[in-house]
Design an enzyme around this catalytic site. Structure first.
Site, PDB file in Angstrom:
ATOM      1  NE  ARG A 151      42.140  49.868  43.251  1.00 53.40           N
ATOM      2  CZ  ARG A 151      41.987  49.164  44.363  1.00 53.40           C
ATOM      3  NH1 ARG A 151      42.185  47.857  44.325  1.00 53.40           N
ATOM      4  NH2 ARG A 151      41.642  49.736  45.493  1.00 53.40           N
ATOM      5  NE  ARG A 197      44.135  40.241  39.021  1.00 53.95           N
ATOM      6  CZ  ARG A 197      44.499  40.518  40.272  1.00 53.95           C
ATOM      7  NH1 ARG A 197      44.706  41.776  40.633  1.00 53.95           N
ATOM      8  NH2 ARG A 197      44.658  39.556  41.155  1.00 53.95           N
ATOM      9  CD  GLU A 249      42.708  41.751  47.926  1.00 58.72           C
ATOM     10  OE1 GLU A 249      42.571  42.955  48.167  1.00 58.72           O
ATOM     11  OE2 GLU A 249      43.660  41.268  47.268  1.00 58.72           O
ATOM     12  CB  SER A 280      41.935  45.653  51.456  1.00 60.43           C
ATOM     13  OG  SER A 280      43.223  45.873  51.974  1.00 60.43           O
ATOM     14  NE  ARG A 316      38.943  41.211  42.686  1.00 56.65           N
ATOM     15  CZ  ARG A 316      40.207  41.197  43.042  1.00 56.65           C
ATOM     16  NH1 ARG A 316      40.523  40.926  44.310  1.00 56.65           N
ATOM     17  NH2 ARG A 316      41.158  41.449  42.164  1.00 56.65           N
TER      18      ARG A 316
END
Length: 428
Positions: free
Chosen positions: A258, A273, A347, A350, A388
């Site tokens: 990403r 990130r 986070e 999801s 993460r």
């Protein structure tokens, strides 16, 4: 995408639903183009119908009427081509605008404009209390020689990282643990392509909106995936599945990419990130049944929560508000895991359900008991994503001497209870 007729007949309701998501769509232009297309298509069909009637009648016409009929047939033939061209032109203008219309948010989606408006629905575990000064994951990893951000940035630019020694092995261990757990629950493991055609990205709703977050390989006409949801959901595009075979449960393992556009200055420290990561993703293809989709949504969410509980990592689950909800989803849960270095939940997962929004774009259908083709429902959820999860593991399992313990459930895979420091290369 939504059904064209549904949008046409319920335009005000779709406008209102989109406004709830705080997304601006030019519905006036969409409606105008839709009217133009309907008019042109009707004119084309009427012209073709007259062609057919004339062709059928020609053999029975008196000889003196045939020249005029032939001239009329020629006029009709010549009239169709410009109509087709105008339809194609209008469709090329209409299609990308229509694809921007988001899914209808489920009634249970909380109102709100941003992440702060998301609604917490549950939490598990208590954040650990340390009797020493804690370090964040970057300090821990750097001191132990397990993370090298400096050299990674020299190699590949910002938001990149390099895992070394036992931390690299810990990543493999936690991914394998999650994959084994989900496989035991009936999910078929898959390793899909990470470079896909534009049709797969568009079909799953990551294009045209979202192009700024994806890496495009223009020379090869391909896109790097941001999640294995893309190739696995698109796997059966254009197919007619057997209803009795649904739901189909897949577990996709892949590297993901990403661009993280729009996050300049946000989460720049460490490996929270980044541009490249590894993930095990649940993907479910189901029947067109809202209650079944909701049940499956809770199932895949619980699968991920069970992994976090096995790792003994505190977490909370939030329902995304309208303004934070992805365009393709009708409802999404985010799972946030406690990260001591942030002194906050971050986070990590999801879980989304889409109903038939993706399936309509992919022409993904199944045959019901009457052999009628019906659009499928699709869902997905992260099982585990690294790095993460490594942030949470390193920070929650750190010890006073700067070492990092290994979660009990990963010891049999990793073969040790504490991560060993990695030797640093000597620079002369």
């Amino acid at each position: 995408m939504l059904d064209r007729r549904f949008v046409r007949e319920n335009l005000d309701a779709v406008r209102a639903a989109t406004a709830r998501r705080h997304i601006e769509i030019d519905f006036d232009k969409i409606a105008e183009l839709d009217r133009d297309l309907l008019r042109l298509q009707q004119e084309r069909e009427e012209t073709k119908a007259e062609q057919r009637r004339l062709a059928k009648a020609m053999p029975q016409l008196p000889n003196d009427e045939k020249p005029a009929a032939g001239a009329r047939a020629k006029e009709l033939k010549q009239a169709i081509k410009p109509l087709e061209e105008e339809i194609a032109k209008k469709e090329a203008e209409f299609a990308p605008l229509f694809l921007e219309i988001p899914n209808l948010a489920d009634p249970d989606v909380p109102d709100g404009t941003e992440a702060e408006d998301n609604k917490e629905v549950r939490r598990w575990g208590e954040p650990p209390k340390f009797d020493f000064e804690i370090r964040d994951h970057l300090d821990l990893g750097t001191e132990l020689g397990l993370i090298d951000v400096k050299r990674a940035v020299q190699l590949a630019g910002a938001r990149t990282y390099l895992l070394r020694g036992d931390l690299m092995l810990l990543e493999l261990a936690v991914l394998r643990f999650a994959l084994d757990k989900i496989r035991e629950r009936g999910f078929l493991p898959m390793s899909p392509p990470v470079l896909v055609r534009e049709s797969a990205m568009e079909g799953t709703g990551y294009l045209p909106v979202g192009a700024d977050q994806a890496y495009q390989c223009t020379r090869d006409d391909g896109w790097l995936i941001g999640t294995s949801e893309v190739p696995i959901t698109a796997l059966h595009a254009g197919e007619r599945l057997a209803g009795e075979d649904l739901p189909i449960r897949y577990a996709g393992y892949s590297n993901c990419f990403r661009r993280e556009a729009g996050t300049s200055g946000k989460d720049t420290r460490g490996i929270y990130r980044v541009h490249q990561f590894a993930k095990v993703e649940q993907v479910v293809i189901a029947r067109s049944d809202v209650e079944e989709s909701k049940s499956l949504h809770e199932e895949i969410l619980q699968n991920a929560l069970d992994v976090l509980q096995d790792l003994k990592l505190p977490y909370r689950v939030v329902a995304l508000c309208g303004g934070d909800l992805g365009r393709s989803a009708t409802f999404t849960y985010d799972v946030e895991t406690w990260m001591p270095g942030r002194n906050a939940y971050g986070e990590t997962h999801s879980a989304s359900r889409y109903y038939d929004y993706q399936a309509r774009r992919l022409n993904l259908r199944y045959r019901d008991a009457d052999q009628k083709p019906v659009l499928c429902h699709t869902l997905n959820n992260t099982v585990i994503a690294s790095p993460r999860i490594l942030v949470a593991l390193m920070e929650n399992y750190q010890r006073a001497d700067g070492s990092i313990a290994v979660p009990e459930c990963l010891v049999p895979i990793l073969g040790k209870e504490v991560l060993d420091p990695a030797p640093s290369a000597t620079v002369r």
